[in-house]
Design a protein around this motif. Structure first.
Motif, PDB file in Angstrom:
ATOM      1  N   SER A  16       0.816  -1.226   0.000  1.00 55.10           N
ATOM      2  CA  SER A  16       0.000   0.000   0.000  1.00 55.10           C
ATOM      3  C   SER A  16       0.845   1.268   0.000  1.00 55.10           C
ATOM      4  O   SER A  16       0.408   2.307  -0.477  1.00 55.10           O
ATOM      5  CB  SER A  16      -0.935   0.000   1.214  1.00 55.10           C
TER       6      SER A  16
ATOM      7  N   HIS B 103      -6.108   4.389  -5.794  1.00 55.40           N
ATOM      8  CA  HIS B 103      -5.879   5.425  -4.775  1.00 55.40           C
ATOM      9  C   HIS B 103      -4.877   4.983  -3.711  1.00 55.40           C
ATOM     10  O   HIS B 103      -4.704   5.677  -2.705  1.00 55.40           O
ATOM     11  CB  HIS B 103      -7.213   5.792  -4.104  1.00 55.40           C
TER      12      HIS B 103
ATOM     13  N   PRO C 236      -1.705   4.747  -1.506  1.00 62.35           N
ATOM     14  CA  PRO C 236      -0.712   5.817  -1.256  1.00 62.35           C
ATOM     15  C   PRO C 236       0.590   5.622  -2.026  1.00 62.35           C
ATOM     16  O   PRO C 236       1.279   6.594  -2.322  1.00 62.35           O
ATOM     17  CB  PRO C 236      -0.456   5.729   0.256  1.00 62.35           C
TER      18      PRO C 236
ATOM     19  N   ASP D 149       1.436   7.779  -4.917  1.00 59.90           N
ATOM     20  CA  ASP D 149       1.827   9.184  -4.705  1.00 59.90           C
ATOM     21  C   ASP D 149       3.334   9.394  -4.886  1.00 59.90           C
ATOM     22  O   ASP D 149       3.771  10.508  -5.152  1.00 59.90           O
ATOM     23  CB  ASP D 149       1.455   9.650  -3.283  1.00 59.90           C
TER      24      ASP D 149
END
Ligand code: FAD
Length: 315
Positions: free
Chosen positions: A263, A286, A288, A291
């Motif tokens: 994740s 979505h 993490p 990112d």
């Protein structure tokens, strides 16, 4: 290698303080230690303290702690640095408690305080969301362990030499509680190389079950990579504990880190975000990890990994 990294960093600190930089070299054979001392000089040490004794051939906490604390008591260094390896972490704790001094563990940055010439040791804290700088006041030596690969590897200067000081270990085999009865080589010894691997394929809880880790190993074999994982998978026994990457595992800095079903929690991220290229495979767009990943593949890792393995194998 972390010892050479520490010498490179130690050289900078010693130059600021205008003091000598010393290497401590412990082991069973004086010939090997003398060779290691010569390497230490090429990486920046001025002095090498050598303790050669058959008792020190294999690492055991008690005699290594005794050798190190005797040296510290005799030569009174201001600063004592060790690598935050499994062995270094074990040794640093017992040396610090025996000497009744402070220890800042798992540092990522070292500096000298211009006001009091003390060591400023910086380490991640609160799960890596803050960096905390710690100074040991009033107690000496100032001790820190430093994670492998955080400090740059210094360039060797082959012509450099220094002084060797030999000391004896004031200890008999009978004084030691832990005995070595048998030596069983670690079948998976290459695990120790995770911190220095150029390519790592890592799996997380999203791999679903232990059997699916075969897909991680297959891709790693084709790429000549090491295998790593997140904490849930090492806790579940899908991977051995020393393959864990992250805050309470290894810090890695490969050229390529492939994260499948991970994740990207902060405790994992702090151990791998310095990788040159990060490829994340996750079925949640979505997650993490997207990112900070260089490339992202949204989908089922169990389906995508074999496709990648085949593609790399055919190249
Ligand atoms: P999860 O967070 O459960 O994520 C699984 C991911 O897989 C999800 O994003 C999901 O979308 C994805 N997924 C599910 N199915 C699939 C599929 N079929 N295909 C592709 N993707 C899929 N963690 C570490 O890793 N290292 C550490 O050193 C560490 N130290 C810690 C220290 C402390 C003090 C604490 C409190 C925690 C620590 N943790 C550490 C745990 C950390 O907080 C996370 O819980 C952990 O990193 C999550 O691991 P994970 O990403 O594998 O699992």
């Amino acid at each position: 290698q972390v010892s050479w990294e520490l010498l490179g960093e130690g050289r900078k600190l010693a130059d600021i303080l205008k003091v000598e930089l010393s290497a401590v070299i412990l082991g069973g054979s004086s010939d090997e230690l003398a060779a290691a001392a010569r390497s230490a000089f090429t990486y920046g040490a001025d002095v090498a303290y050598i303790v050669a004794d058959p008792i020190l051939t294999d690492y055991r906490n008690e005699p290594y702690t005794k050798a190190m604390t005797d040296l510290v008591n005799k030569y009174q260094p201001e600063i004592l640095l060790l690598g935050a390896t499994t062995l270094g972490r074990d040794l640093a704790g017992s040396v610090a408690t025996t000497l009744l001094t402070g220890l800042t563990a798992d540092c990522t940055e070292l500096a000298i305080d211009p006001d009091n010439r003390g060591l400023l040791a910086t380490r991640p804290t609160f799960g890596g969301s803050l960096l905390c700088t710690i100074q040991t006041l009033n107690y000496r030596p100032q001790m820190a362990t430093i994670r492998p690969r955080v400090m740059a590897m210094p360039d060797p200067l082959p012509e450099r030499s220094g002084r060797i000081i030999s000391e004896n270990l004031q200890m008999q085999e009978d004084d030691i509680i832990a005995k070595v009865l048998e030596f069983i080589p670690d079948e998976a010894q290459e695990q120790a190389q995770l911190a220095y691997a150029d390519v790592i394929v890592a799996g997380g809880r999203g791999m679903g079950k232990a059997e699916n880790f075969r897909l991680i190993w297959d891709l790693a074999a084709v790429l000549g990579a090491e295998v790593g994982g997140s904490r849930p998978v090492t806790h579940a026994g899908w991977l051995p504990a020393d393959r864990q990457v992250g805050q309470s595992g290894k810090t890695v800095r490969p050229k390529l880190y492939i994260a499948a079903g991970i994740s990207g929690a902060i405790q994992h991220r702090v151990g791998m975000e310095a990788s040159d290229v990060i490829i994340a495979i996750n079925n949640d767009p979505h997650a993490p990890i997207f990112d900070f990943a260089t490339y992202g593949i949204v989908g089922d890792a169990v389906q995508i990994l074999p496709v990648l393995t085949d593609a790399f194998r055919s190249r």
